[in-house]
Design a protein around this motif. Structure first.
Motif, mmCIF file in Angstrom:
data_model
loop_
_atom_site.group_PDB
_atom_site.id
_atom_site.type_symbol
_atom_site.label_atom_id
_atom_site.label_comp_id
_atom_site.label_asym_id
_atom_site.label_seq_id
_atom_site.Cartn_x
_atom_site.Cartn_y
_atom_site.Cartn_z
ATOM 1 N N ARG A 165 26.038 6.478 -11.889
ATOM 2 C CA ARG A 165 25.826 7.387 -10.754
ATOM 3 C C ARG A 165 25.789 6.509 -9.513
ATOM 4 N N TYR A 166 26.869 6.547 -8.741
ATOM 5 C CA TYR A 166 27.041 5.660 -7.592
ATOM 6 C C TYR A 166 26.708 6.420 -6.317
ATOM 7 N N LEU A 167 25.804 5.883 -5.511
ATOM 8 C CA LEU A 167 25.279 6.579 -4.334
ATOM 9 C C LEU A 167 25.451 5.685 -3.107
ATOM 10 N N HIS A 168 26.482 5.955 -2.330
ATOM 11 C CA HIS A 168 26.769 5.135 -1.145
ATOM 12 C C HIS A 168 26.079 5.760 0.075
ATOM 13 N N GLN A 169 24.779 5.654 0.100
ATOM 14 C CA GLN A 169 23.988 6.208 1.205
ATOM 15 C C GLN A 169 22.576 5.634 1.147
ATOM 16 N N GLY A 170 21.869 5.745 2.245
ATOM 17 C CA GLY A 170 20.474 5.327 2.265
ATOM 18 C C GLY A 170 19.561 6.503 1.945
ATOM 19 N N TYR A 171 18.343 6.202 1.516
ATOM 20 C CA TYR A 171 17.389 7.250 1.144
ATOM 21 C C TYR A 171 16.019 6.952 1.757
ATOM 22 N N PRO A 172 15.230 7.989 2.038
ATOM 23 C CA PRO A 172 13.869 7.760 2.522
ATOM 24 C C PRO A 172 13.020 7.100 1.444
ATOM 25 N N ARG A 173 11.911 6.535 1.867
ATOM 26 C CA ARG A 173 11.064 5.763 0.950
ATOM 27 C C ARG A 173 10.558 6.605 -0.218
ATOM 28 N N GLU A 174 10.237 7.880 0.027
ATOM 29 C CA GLU A 174 9.732 8.741 -1.055
ATOM 30 C C GLU A 174 10.749 8.846 -2.187
ATOM 31 N N GLU A 175 12.016 9.007 -1.827
ATOM 32 C CA GLU A 175 13.060 9.129 -2.840
ATOM 33 C C GLU A 175 13.267 7.798 -3.565
ATOM 34 N N MET A 176 13.154 6.701 -2.826
ATOM 35 C CA MET A 176 13.307 5.387 -3.464
ATOM 36 C C MET A 176 12.191 5.150 -4.476
ATOM 37 N N VAL A 177 10.966 5.522 -4.129
ATOM 38 C CA VAL A 177 9.852 5.340 -5.070
ATOM 39 C C VAL A 177 10.069 6.199 -6.318
ATOM 40 N N ALA A 178 10.570 7.416 -6.138
ATOM 41 C CA ALA A 178 10.872 8.266 -7.297
ATOM 42 C C ALA A 178 11.937 7.615 -8.179
ATOM 43 N N ALA A 230 0.805 -1.230 0.000
ATOM 44 C CA ALA A 230 0.000 0.000 0.000
ATOM 45 C C ALA A 230 0.840 1.283 0.000
ATOM 46 N N PRO A 231 1.872 1.413 0.852
ATOM 47 C CA PRO A 231 2.646 2.667 0.839
ATOM 48 C C PRO A 231 3.344 2.923 -0.496
ATOM 49 N N TYR A 232 3.787 1.886 -1.161
ATOM 50 C CA TYR A 232 4.477 2.054 -2.442
ATOM 51 C C TYR A 232 3.503 2.481 -3.539
ATOM 52 N N ILE A 233 2.323 1.884 -3.545
ATOM 53 C CA ILE A 233 1.302 2.268 -4.527
ATOM 54 C C ILE A 233 0.875 3.714 -4.306
ATOM 55 N N GLU A 234 0.683 4.069 -3.032
ATOM 56 C CA GLU A 234 0.213 5.422 -2.696
ATOM 57 C C GLU A 234 1.261 6.470 -3.062
ATOM 58 N N LEU A 235 2.517 6.195 -2.715
ATOM 59 C CA LEU A 235 3.581 7.157 -3.027
ATOM 60 C C LEU A 235 3.773 7.307 -4.533
ATOM 61 N N ALA A 236 3.701 6.203 -5.259
ATOM 62 C CA ALA A 236 3.907 6.241 -6.711
ATOM 63 C C ALA A 236 2.836 7.061 -7.422
ATOM 64 N N ALA A 237 1.669 7.189 -6.788
ATOM 65 C CA ALA A 237 0.569 7.949 -7.396
ATOM 66 C C ALA A 237 0.636 9.442 -7.079
ATOM 67 N N ARG A 238 1.502 9.845 -6.154
ATOM 68 C CA ARG A 238 1.576 11.253 -5.761
ATOM 69 C C ARG A 238 2.216 12.093 -6.865
ATOM 70 N N PRO A 239 1.596 13.209 -7.220
ATOM 71 C CA PRO A 239 2.181 14.075 -8.260
ATOM 72 C C PRO A 239 3.586 14.551 -7.930
ATOM 73 N N GLU A 240 3.854 14.845 -6.650
ATOM 74 C CA GLU A 240 5.186 15.355 -6.310
ATOM 75 C C GLU A 240 6.263 14.274 -6.439
#
Length: 469
Positions: free
Chosen positions: A347-360, A242-252
Motif C-alpha cells: 500500500r503505497y501512499l505518496h502524501q503526508g499525514y497528520p501526527r494522529e494518523e502517523m501514530v495510528a 510526550a505527544p506520541y505517548i499521549e496520542l498512542a494512549a487515546r482510544p480513538e
C-alpha cells in the motif's frame, strides 16, 4: 522589535502559512521537534527565531507568535532556486550523504549561498542582545557562524548539523571546502549527530586548514598571535516523546489502528516504512527485498502487507522526480504480480499525514523498516518506539543511521545487502512476543530518557562550558 538574549537561526521559520476559516491567511506553529525543544527556553529567555517564511519574494515585518519573536528573511525566486534547491539540496545534500546521487557544482549556486547566508547572519546579528547567544541550524547555513562572529564578536555562537558530515575523501570534492570549514568554525560549539561525523569534520579541519586539533577542541586563529577554542562533538538529537505517548494512549487512535488493519485485510503482519521520498532513505532497497521474499514464497501476500508512506519532497529537483518514477514502477510491478482480490502486497501512499494518523499507523505496524542508505539520525525510528507502550513491535534499522548508535536492540541491517535485509525482515516477522518485549523495553528506556529536551539542554551546557558568562 526588541533585541533577544537567545536567537535561533534556521532555514525555515517555525510556522506554516495556512488559510483561516474565513479565507484569511494565518500562521500556525510547525509540529517539528526542534520547535518543541526550544519553545519553553525561548519564551523564558525572550527568544527570537530568524528564518525564511517558505515562500519566494514574500516580504514580511517581524511578528510574534506564542511568545517568540519571528524575524522573516526574504528570498527571491532565483535565490530559492540557486541557494536552496541548488547549492543546499543539489550540492551539499548529495555530497554529505556519501554521493548516493552525484552532487552538482555550480559557481552561481555558491555565490547565491554566500549572499543568502550573509542575509541570515545580518538578521541574527541585529536581533541578538549584547553578550547573547545565537544557535545556527543545519547545512543550509554553514557560513553563518563565522559571519555572525565578524559582526558580533561579543555573542556566544552554537551550530548544529542535522545531516551527516562526509569522510574527507568525499568532502575534499567540494570546491569551496575551506570556506565552509571556516564558516562552521565561527561557532564556539559545532554539534553533530554521531561521533563519526565530528571525527570526519575534525579530520577535514586538520588536513585542510592545518589548525591544531586536540581531542574535540580546535584552536582557531582569532587575531595576530591569538586563538580561541571551538569544540566539535556529537549531540544525538531526539524527539519530543510526550505527544506520541499521549496520542498512542487515546482510544480513538487505537481504534483507528484497528481500522487500518481491517482495511488491509487483517494480515498477520504489517510492515511499515515512513520516509520523505528521498534517495537517501533506501525505499527501493526495502521494496526490492520484500518483493523477492514474496516471489520466493517466503512471505505470502495474504499474511504480510507492506505500507509505504513516502511524503513528497523537493519535487522540482530532477533526482527526486526520477526516484518517484522508479519507486512507483517497482510498486506497481510487485502488486501486479502478487495481489489478490482481497489483499495488496504494497500500500503505497505518496502524501503526508497528520501526527494522529502517523501514530495510528505506528500502532498498526508489527515491523518498522528503517533502511536508510545514510541518515543523520532518523527520528521516525524513535517515534515508532515512543508509541509502543505495549512493548510489542520490531524495529529493523539501517546501521548507516545515526539512530543505530543508540538503538542497539533493533534488528540492524546493511540495506545494500539485499539478502541480509530479507533475512532481517524474516527475523522480524517471526520474532516471538517475549523477544519483542525484551528489545522494545530497552529501546523505549533509551528514547524516553534521551528526549529532545535532554538534547537541547546538553548542547546549551556545552556552549556555557566553552564560553561561560
Amino acid at each position: 522589535m526588541a533585541v533577544a538574549d537567545f536567537v535561533v537561526v534556521a532555514n525555515r521559520l517555525p510556522v506554516d502559512r495556512i488559510e483561516g476559516p474565513n479565507g484569511e491567511e494565518e500562521w500556525r506553529t510547525s509540529p517539528g521537534g526542534l520547535v518543541a525543544a526550544l519553545e519553553p527556553m525561548m519564551r523564558s529567555a525572550h527568544g527570537a527565531w530568524v528564518g525564511w517564511p517558505g515562500q519566494a519574494d514574500l516580504e514580511l515585518e517581524p511578528f510574534e507568535i506564542g511568545g517568540i519573536d519571528l524575524i522573516p528573511v526574504t528570498l527571491s525566486a532565483q535565490e530559492v532556486a540557486e541557494y536552496y534547491e541548488g547549492f543546499a539540496n543539489d550540492t551539499i545534500w548529495p555530497l554529505y550523504h556519501d554521493v548516493i546521487a552525484p552532487p552538482q557544482y555550480h559557481r552561481e549556486w555558491w555565490e547565491a549561498y554566500v549572499v543568502v547566508n550573509r542575509r541570515f547572519a545580518e538578521a541574527a546579528a541585529s536581533a541578538v542582545a549584547k553578550d547573547g547567544t545565537v544557535w545556527v541550524h543545519d547545512y543550509q547555513l554553514q557560513l553563518v557562524p563565522q559571519m555572525v562572529r565578524e559582526l558580533r564578536p561579543d555573542v556566544t555562537i552554537g551550530y548544529f548539523h542535522h545531516i551527516p558530515f562526509p569522510a574527507h575523501g568525499l568532502y575534499a570534492q567540494l570546491p569551496w571546502r575551506d570556506q565552509v570549514l571556516r564558516g562552521l568554525l565561527g561557532a564556539d560549539v559545532i554539534g553533530f549527530q554521531r561521533a563519526q561525523d565530528a571525527t570526519y569534520f575534525l579530520t577535514a579541519v586538520r588536513r585542510r586548514l592545518r589548525y591544531e586539533v586536540k581531542g574535540s577542541a580546535v584552536s582557531v586563529p582569532s587575531g595576530p598571535g591569538e586563538t580561541r577554542t571551538a569544540v566539535a562533538r556529537a549531540f544525538p538529537i531526539s524527539i519530543d516523546t510526550a505527544p506520541y505517548i499521549e496520542l498512542a494512549a487515546r482510544p480513538e487512535v487505537q481504534a483507528r489502528a484497528a481500522e487500518i488493519r481491517e482495511s488491509l485485510g487483517n494480515p498477520a503482519r504489517i510492515l511499515l516504512g515512513v520516509d520523505r521520498l528521498d534517495y537517501t532513505k533506501g525505499i527501493g532497497h526495502r521494496i526490492k527485498a520484500y518483493g523477492e521474499l514474496l516471489a520466493a514464497g517466503r512471505l505470502h501476500v495474504e499474511d504480510v502487507t507492506l505500507v509505504q508512506v513516502a511524503s513528497p519532497s523537493r519535487e522540482r529537483v530532477d533526482a527526486y522526480a526520477h526516484l518517484r518514477d522508479e519507486i512507483e514502477l517497482a510498486v506497481s510491478r510487485i502488486n501486479g504480480d502478487t495481489d489478490t482480490v482481497g489483499h495488496t502486497a504494497i500500500r503505497y501512499l505518496h502524501q503526508g499525514y497528520p501526527r494522529e494518523e502517523m501514530v495510528a499507523l505506528y500502532l498498526a505496524a508489527d515491523v518498522m523498516l528503517v533502511t536508510a542508505l545514510r541518515d543523520g539520525m532518523n527520528l521516525v525510528a524513535k517515534e515508532y518506539i515512543a508509541t509502543r507502550a505495549d512493548n510489542r513491535g520490531v524495529l529493523v534499522l539501517s546501521e548507516f543511521t545515526g539512530a543505530a548508535d543508540e538503538l542497539r536492540q533493533a534488528v540492524r541491517v546493511n540495506p545494500h545487502d539485499i539478502e541480509g535485509l530479507k533475512d532481517a525482515i524474516m527475523e522480524a516477522v517471526h520474532m516471538p512476543p517475549r523477544e519483542q518485549g525484551r528489545r522494545m523495553r530497552a529501546l523505549r528506556k533509551r528514547v524516553l530518557e534521551n528526549d529532545v529536551d535532554a538534547w537541547s539542554s546538553s548542547f546549551l551546557r556545552a556552549l556555557d562550558e566553552v564560553h561561560p558568562r
